[in-house]
Scaffold this motif. Structure first.
Motif, PDB file in Angstrom:
ATOM      1  N   LEU A   1       0.807  -1.217   0.000  1.00 33.04           N
ATOM      2  CA  LEU A   1       0.000   0.000   0.000  1.00 33.04           C
ATOM      3  C   LEU A   1       0.842   1.270   0.000  1.00 33.04           C
ATOM      4  CD1 LEU A   1      -2.726  -1.188   2.519  1.00 33.04           C
ATOM      5  CD2 LEU A   1      -2.800  -1.258   0.025  1.00 33.04           C
ATOM      6  N   LEU A   2       2.168   1.111  -0.120  1.00 31.74           N
ATOM      7  CA  LEU A   2       3.011   2.289  -0.313  1.00 31.74           C
ATOM      8  C   LEU A   2       2.711   2.897  -1.678  1.00 31.74           C
ATOM      9  CD1 LEU A   2       6.468   1.022   0.999  1.00 31.74           C
ATOM     10  CD2 LEU A   2       4.945   2.652   2.118  1.00 31.74           C
ATOM     11  N   GLU A   3       2.758   4.212  -1.752  1.00 28.91           N
ATOM     12  CA  GLU A   3       2.403   4.898  -2.992  1.00 28.91           C
ATOM     13  C   GLU A   3       3.228   4.419  -4.177  1.00 28.91           C
ATOM     14  OE1 GLU A   3       2.000   9.503  -4.655  1.00 28.91           O
ATOM     15  OE2 GLU A   3       2.296   9.098  -2.525  1.00 28.91           O
ATOM     16  N   GLU A   4       4.543   4.214  -3.967  1.00 26.50           N
ATOM     17  CA  GLU A   4       5.386   3.797  -5.091  1.00 26.50           C
ATOM     18  C   GLU A   4       5.065   2.391  -5.561  1.00 26.50           C
ATOM     19  OE1 GLU A   4       8.173   3.565  -1.390  1.00 26.50           O
ATOM     20  OE2 GLU A   4       6.467   4.765  -2.083  1.00 26.50           O
ATOM     21  N   ASN A   5       4.567   1.534  -4.647  1.00 27.23           N
ATOM     22  CA  ASN A   5       4.195   0.177  -5.055  1.00 27.23           C
ATOM     23  C   ASN A   5       2.806   0.133  -5.678  1.00 27.23           C
ATOM     24  OD1 ASN A   5       6.628  -0.998  -4.321  1.00 27.23           O
ATOM     25  ND2 ASN A   5       5.965  -1.338  -2.212  1.00 27.23           N
ATOM     26  N   LEU A   6       1.901   0.959  -5.184  1.00 26.25           N
ATOM     27  CA  LEU A   6       0.574   1.028  -5.798  1.00 26.25           C
ATOM     28  C   LEU A   6       0.642   1.543  -7.230  1.00 26.25           C
ATOM     29  CD1 LEU A   6      -1.665   2.381  -2.883  1.00 26.25           C
ATOM     30  CD2 LEU A   6      -1.671   0.079  -3.863  1.00 26.25           C
ATOM     31  N   ALA A   7       1.749   2.182  -7.588  1.00 26.60           N
ATOM     32  CA  ALA A   7       1.918   2.663  -8.964  1.00 26.60           C
ATOM     33  C   ALA A   7       2.271   1.536  -9.931  1.00 26.60           C
ATOM     34  CB  ALA A   7       3.003   3.737  -9.011  1.00 26.60           C
ATOM     35  N   LEU A   8       2.642   0.358  -9.404  1.00 26.79           N
ATOM     36  CA  LEU A   8       2.972  -0.776 -10.258  1.00 26.79           C
ATOM     37  C   LEU A   8       1.730  -1.266 -11.000  1.00 26.79           C
ATOM     38  CD1 LEU A   8       5.189  -2.776  -7.745  1.00 26.79           C
ATOM     39  CD2 LEU A   8       5.999  -1.385  -9.658  1.00 26.79           C
ATOM     40  N   LEU A   9       1.889  -1.613 -12.265  1.00 25.71           N
ATOM     41  CA  LEU A   9       0.754  -2.088 -13.055  1.00 25.71           C
ATOM     42  C   LEU A   9       0.149  -3.352 -12.454  1.00 25.71           C
ATOM     43  CD1 LEU A   9       2.032  -1.549 -16.722  1.00 25.71           C
ATOM     44  CD2 LEU A   9       0.382  -0.167 -15.441  1.00 25.71           C
TER      45      LEU A   9
ATOM     46  N   VAL B   1      -5.497  -3.307  -6.809  1.00 30.65           N
ATOM     47  CA  VAL B   1      -5.419  -2.969  -5.379  1.00 30.65           C
ATOM     48  C   VAL B   1      -5.506  -1.461  -5.192  1.00 30.65           C
ATOM     49  CG1 VAL B   1      -4.007  -3.118  -3.300  1.00 30.65           C
ATOM     50  CG2 VAL B   1      -4.056  -5.041  -4.905  1.00 30.65           C
ATOM     51  N   LYS B   2      -4.783  -0.719  -6.022  1.00 30.40           N
ATOM     52  CA  LYS B   2      -4.828   0.740  -5.929  1.00 30.40           C
ATOM     53  C   LYS B   2      -6.250   1.255  -6.167  1.00 30.40           C
ATOM     54  CE  LYS B   2      -2.949   5.013  -7.869  1.00 30.40           C
ATOM     55  NZ  LYS B   2      -1.985   5.623  -8.815  1.00 30.40           N
TER      56      LYS B   2
ATOM     57  N   GLU C   1      -9.240  -0.290  -5.814  1.00 30.33           N
ATOM     58  CA  GLU C   1     -10.194  -0.603  -4.740  1.00 30.33           C
ATOM     59  C   GLU C   1      -9.838   0.114  -3.437  1.00 30.33           C
ATOM     60  OE1 GLU C   1     -12.881  -1.823  -5.381  1.00 30.33           O
ATOM     61  OE2 GLU C   1     -12.586  -2.934  -7.242  1.00 30.33           O
ATOM     62  N   TYR C   2      -8.550   0.260  -3.179  1.00 30.82           N
ATOM     63  CA  TYR C   2      -8.115   0.959  -1.965  1.00 30.82           C
ATOM     64  C   TYR C   2      -8.520   2.429  -2.032  1.00 30.82           C
ATOM     65  CZ  TYR C   2      -4.849   2.575   1.686  1.00 30.82           C
ATOM     66  OH  TYR C   2      -4.293   3.126   2.805  1.00 30.82           O
ATOM     67  N   THR C   3      -8.295   3.058  -3.181  1.00 32.41           N
ATOM     68  CA  THR C   3      -8.644   4.470  -3.358  1.00 32.41           C
ATOM     69  C   THR C   3     -10.153   4.680  -3.286  1.00 32.41           C
ATOM     70  OG1 THR C   3      -6.694   4.760  -4.767  1.00 32.41           O
ATOM     71  CG2 THR C   3      -8.383   6.470  -4.874  1.00 32.41           C
ATOM     72  N   LEU C   4     -10.893   3.805  -3.949  1.00 33.48           N
ATOM     73  CA  LEU C   4     -12.360   3.934  -3.943  1.00 33.48           C
ATOM     74  C   LEU C   4     -12.926   3.695  -2.549  1.00 33.48           C
ATOM     75  CD1 LEU C   4     -13.354   2.157  -7.289  1.00 33.48           C
ATOM     76  CD2 LEU C   4     -13.513   4.603  -6.749  1.00 33.48           C
TER      77      LEU C   4
ATOM     78  N   ALA D   1      -9.769  -7.509  -5.284  1.00 36.04           N
ATOM     79  CA  ALA D   1      -8.582  -6.801  -5.786  1.00 36.04           C
ATOM     80  C   ALA D   1      -7.337  -7.668  -5.683  1.00 36.04           C
ATOM     81  CB  ALA D   1      -8.391  -5.506  -5.007  1.00 36.04           C
ATOM     82  N   PHE D   2      -7.159  -8.354  -4.563  1.00 34.28           N
ATOM     83  CA  PHE D   2      -5.988  -9.209  -4.392  1.00 34.28           C
ATOM     84  C   PHE D   2      -6.026 -10.381  -5.368  1.00 34.28           C
ATOM     85  CE2 PHE D   2      -6.229  -7.522   0.135  1.00 34.28           C
ATOM     86  CZ  PHE D   2      -5.234  -6.579  -0.077  1.00 34.28           C
ATOM     87  N   ASP D   3      -7.218 -10.887  -5.607  1.00 36.33           N
ATOM     88  CA  ASP D   3      -7.375 -11.979  -6.561  1.00 36.33           C
ATOM     89  C   ASP D   3      -7.002 -11.521  -7.974  1.00 36.33           C
ATOM     90  OD1 ASP D   3      -8.115 -14.611  -7.337  1.00 36.33           O
ATOM     91  OD2 ASP D   3     -10.060 -13.877  -7.990  1.00 36.33           O
TER      92      ASP D   3
END
Length: 379
Positions: A157-165, A170-171, A173-176, A324-326
């Motif tokens: 959930l780090l911003e730089e990792n959520l930027a990964l395609l 995950v990004k 669903e987490y943001t929503l 999201a994880f799936d």
């Protein structure tokens, strides 16, 4: 000022020497990060010394600010990095290999953390150094190793990792999920004003919005990551942990800072997550045990808790996070489809409930088997 800078340089060099004495192969990455960071700080201290004669008379506060910033960085490296290198046991690094195996099992998508058995009380991950801290004796016990999976959720959930395609789902669903909770609480604030509600209640809703955005949603997603990867063992672990705590599982903050959601809300999210994965009978058993504990304590949710953690919101968060994880490609646990380390940890809880008295002996044999498997070059 010059003397203080020289003292800081002396400490930097002492910390480098201490870090370089560590010989554990699994901690070489942490060792390299600490040494490189300390070298960088030492160079910046040299620049500060060079600038001192030119800047001190005109703007001494800038020198002091830079010095304090560097000292704080030195302190952080000492506490979080070098401490782990100095105090980590030279014994077989079982938990580091176990975490590596867990990450292999689940298809972990970011850098695997190293494990340091130097935590004084609980599991915690340092996301700067990528070190997972656990209590020194935790490798001798199985029932709360499920917390390793929760901590592995934090780097995702780090911003730089959520930027990964690979983590796009995950990004999203987490943001929503954060957006939905903030929107609902904003609606509650507007309704409070329309109904001429109390100022205290309005401030409480504002505080809830801040907690959800900055802390709680992250913790819920980490709980759900552990649930997704591990299955029932994580639910049993959380239930058992709460039994040991004296705090009210329905405690709802007012205006004070709150980094973790209530234990009751976390239990609800975990149960919804298990149902989404098909663990119907297991979730019912955990829920029954949880209900028995609540009756034993004589506790139940009050109105503030229900406002803070609406059941429909918790259900939605659980279902969307599991999905999201799936979609991200992590290997999740399913009923009758649990394997790897997750299988061992679920078997541990099954054994614990079936034969509490004999569990200690079973646990010793299970850990010995795990150690042998992880020591094998084929793993």
């Amino acid at each position: 000022m010059k003397g203080s800078i020289f003292l800081a340089k002396k400490r930097v060099l002492a910390l480098q020497e201490a870090a370089l004495k560590c010989r554990r192969a699994d901690l070489r990455g942490l060792q390299g990060s600490c040494v490189d960071s300390l070298k960088s700080i030492n160079a910046r201290l040299d620049l500060l010394l060079d600038a001192l004669p030119h800047i001190w008379t005109a703007n001494p506060s800038s020198i002091v600010d830079d010095y304090r910033d560097l000292v704080e960085q030195i302190s952080l490296i000492e506490r979080a990095g070098v401490f782990a290198l100095v105090h980590s046991s030279e014994n077989d690094p079982f938990l580091s290999r176990l975490v590596q195996q867990i990450c292999d099992d689940i298809g972990y998508l970011v850098q695997v953390p190293v494990v340091s058995e130097t935590s004084p009380s609980h599991f915690e991950i340092d996301q700067w150094f990528n070190v997972l801290y656990v209590p020194p004796l935790e490798g001798q016990f199985l029932l709360h190793l499920p917390d390793l999976y929760h901590e592995l959720g934090h780097p995702l959930l780090l911003e730089e990792n959520l930027a990964l395609l690979s983590l796009r789902s995950v990004k999203t669903e987490y943001t929503l999920a954060i957006f939905d909770r903030v929107a609902a609480l904003n609606d509650a604030i507007v309704e409070n004003e329309r109904m001429q509600g109390s100022e205290a209640e309005r401030r409480r809703f504002i505080a809830y919005s801040d907690f959800w955005t900055n802390h709680w949603m992250r913790e819920f997603f980490c709980d759900l990551f552990a649930t997704f990867c591990l299955g029932p063992a994580y639910g049993w672990s959380h239930c058992h942990l709460c039994l040991k705590l004296e705090s009210d599982p329905f405690e709802t903050p007012r205006l004070q800072q709150s980094k973790h959601p209530s234990d009751a809300a976390r239990m609800t999210v975990i149960l919804y997550g298990l149902r989404s994965l098909g663990f119907e009978s297991e979730s019912k058993a955990i829920e029954a045990m949880w209900a028995d504990q609540l009756r034993l304590w004589g506790l139940s949710a009050n109105m503030s808790h229900k406002q803070c953690y609406p059941d429909n919101a918790l259900k939605s968060i659980a279902e969307h996070a599991i999905s999201a994880f799936d979609r991200a490609g992590f290997k999740g646990a399913r009923a009758d489809q649990v394997s790897g380390v997750a299988l061992c940890l679920n078997q541990a809880w099954e054994q614990f409930w079936q034969n509490p008295k004999g569990f200690g002996e079973w646990e010793i044999r299970a850990i010995e088997h795990l150690q042998k498997e992880l020591a094998s070059p084929t793993t």
